[in-house]
Design a protein around this motif. Sequence first.
Motif, PDB file in Angstrom:
ATOM      1  N   GLU A  72      14.670  31.430  35.284  1.00 34.41           N
ATOM      2  CA  GLU A  72      13.212  31.564  35.167  1.00 34.41           C
ATOM      3  C   GLU A  72      12.471  30.264  35.449  1.00 34.41           C
ATOM      4  OE1 GLU A  72      14.874  30.782  31.043  1.00 34.41           O
ATOM      5  OE2 GLU A  72      15.409  32.091  32.693  1.00 34.41           O
ATOM      6  N   ALA A  73      13.148  29.124  35.404  1.00 34.97           N
ATOM      7  CA  ALA A  73      12.490  27.838  35.616  1.00 34.97           C
ATOM      8  C   ALA A  73      12.615  27.332  37.047  1.00 34.97           C
ATOM      9  CB  ALA A  73      13.080  26.804  34.664  1.00 34.97           C
ATOM     10  N   GLY A  75      11.841  28.327  40.309  1.00 35.47           N
ATOM     11  CA  GLY A  75      10.678  28.302  41.199  1.00 35.47           C
ATOM     12  C   GLY A  75       9.539  27.484  40.636  1.00 35.47           C
ATOM     13  N   MET A  76       9.314  27.619  39.323  1.00 37.80           N
ATOM     14  CA  MET A  76       8.213  26.910  38.675  1.00 37.80           C
ATOM     15  C   MET A  76       8.429  25.397  38.719  1.00 37.80           C
ATOM     16  SD  MET A  76       6.786  27.375  34.802  1.00 37.80           S
ATOM     17  CE  MET A  76       8.377  27.020  34.086  1.00 37.80           C
ATOM     18  N   THR A  77       9.642  24.941  38.464  1.00 35.11           N
ATOM     19  CA  THR A  77       9.935  23.514  38.463  1.00 35.11           C
ATOM     20  C   THR A  77       9.739  22.932  39.859  1.00 35.11           C
ATOM     21  OG1 THR A  77      11.504  23.834  36.667  1.00 35.11           O
ATOM     22  CG2 THR A  77      11.676  21.789  37.904  1.00 35.11           C
ATOM     23  N   ALA A  79       7.680  23.934  42.149  1.00 37.97           N
ATOM     24  CA  ALA A  79       6.246  23.842  42.414  1.00 37.97           C
ATOM     25  C   ALA A  79       5.632  22.632  41.715  1.00 37.97           C
ATOM     26  CB  ALA A  79       5.544  25.121  41.963  1.00 37.97           C
ATOM     27  N   ILE A  80       6.050  22.370  40.485  1.00 40.12           N
ATOM     28  CA  ILE A  80       5.534  21.222  39.740  1.00 40.12           C
ATOM     29  C   ILE A  80       5.933  19.926  40.438  1.00 40.12           C
ATOM     30  CG2 ILE A  80       5.738  19.938  37.572  1.00 40.12           C
ATOM     31  CD1 ILE A  80       6.000  22.707  36.186  1.00 40.12           C
TER      32      ILE A  80
END
Length: 188
Positions: A72-73, A75-77, A79-80
């Motif tokens: 769950e982390a 794609g988000m990581t 992007a950050i």
Amino acid sequence: MMKVLQTVSILALPLVALAACSSGGADKDGDGKISKEEVVAEAEAIKFSAGEWENKVEIVDVKFDESKLPPEAKGMTGAIVKQMVGQVQTTKNCLTKEEAEKPGADFLAGAENDECTYKKFDLSGGKIDADIACKGKEAGQQGDIKLTGTYTATSYDMQMAMVMASPQSGSMTIKAKNSAKRIGECKG
């Protein structure tokens, strides 16, 4: 990640306003090992210019191992991390005459940290060339930092490459540019 940027800025502090040449590297006794005392002596041989300094750190590139992240982390990581690239962190600090004449070991990243070793630390001839390895607080954590650049009495430009590795989170590589210049007398 901001802790990494703070570390980068701290690493740059002894290079703020270098005004004299050093003598070919910190390994003064020629034993192939650079002690913290030799690093402090290398930096203290350089005279700083007192005054207010503006320091800029720009993240040029960040790469990391997503395989250690929870699904769950991932794609988000990414992007950050992409948002960080190109951002510039600017700070100002006042270097007093006393600090400029004899900087303390606290100006040297790792000088007070028993977990850091210096493979290379040379501030001679207006050039910056350092290779520092630090162990993290948790087992297996390692950080390697390479600094290269140039300096004058009133400014410096430096490139940094940091590789951090941990069994828990994998590896991360950060490339950054750091520059500083004396902007005047200290205010207040």
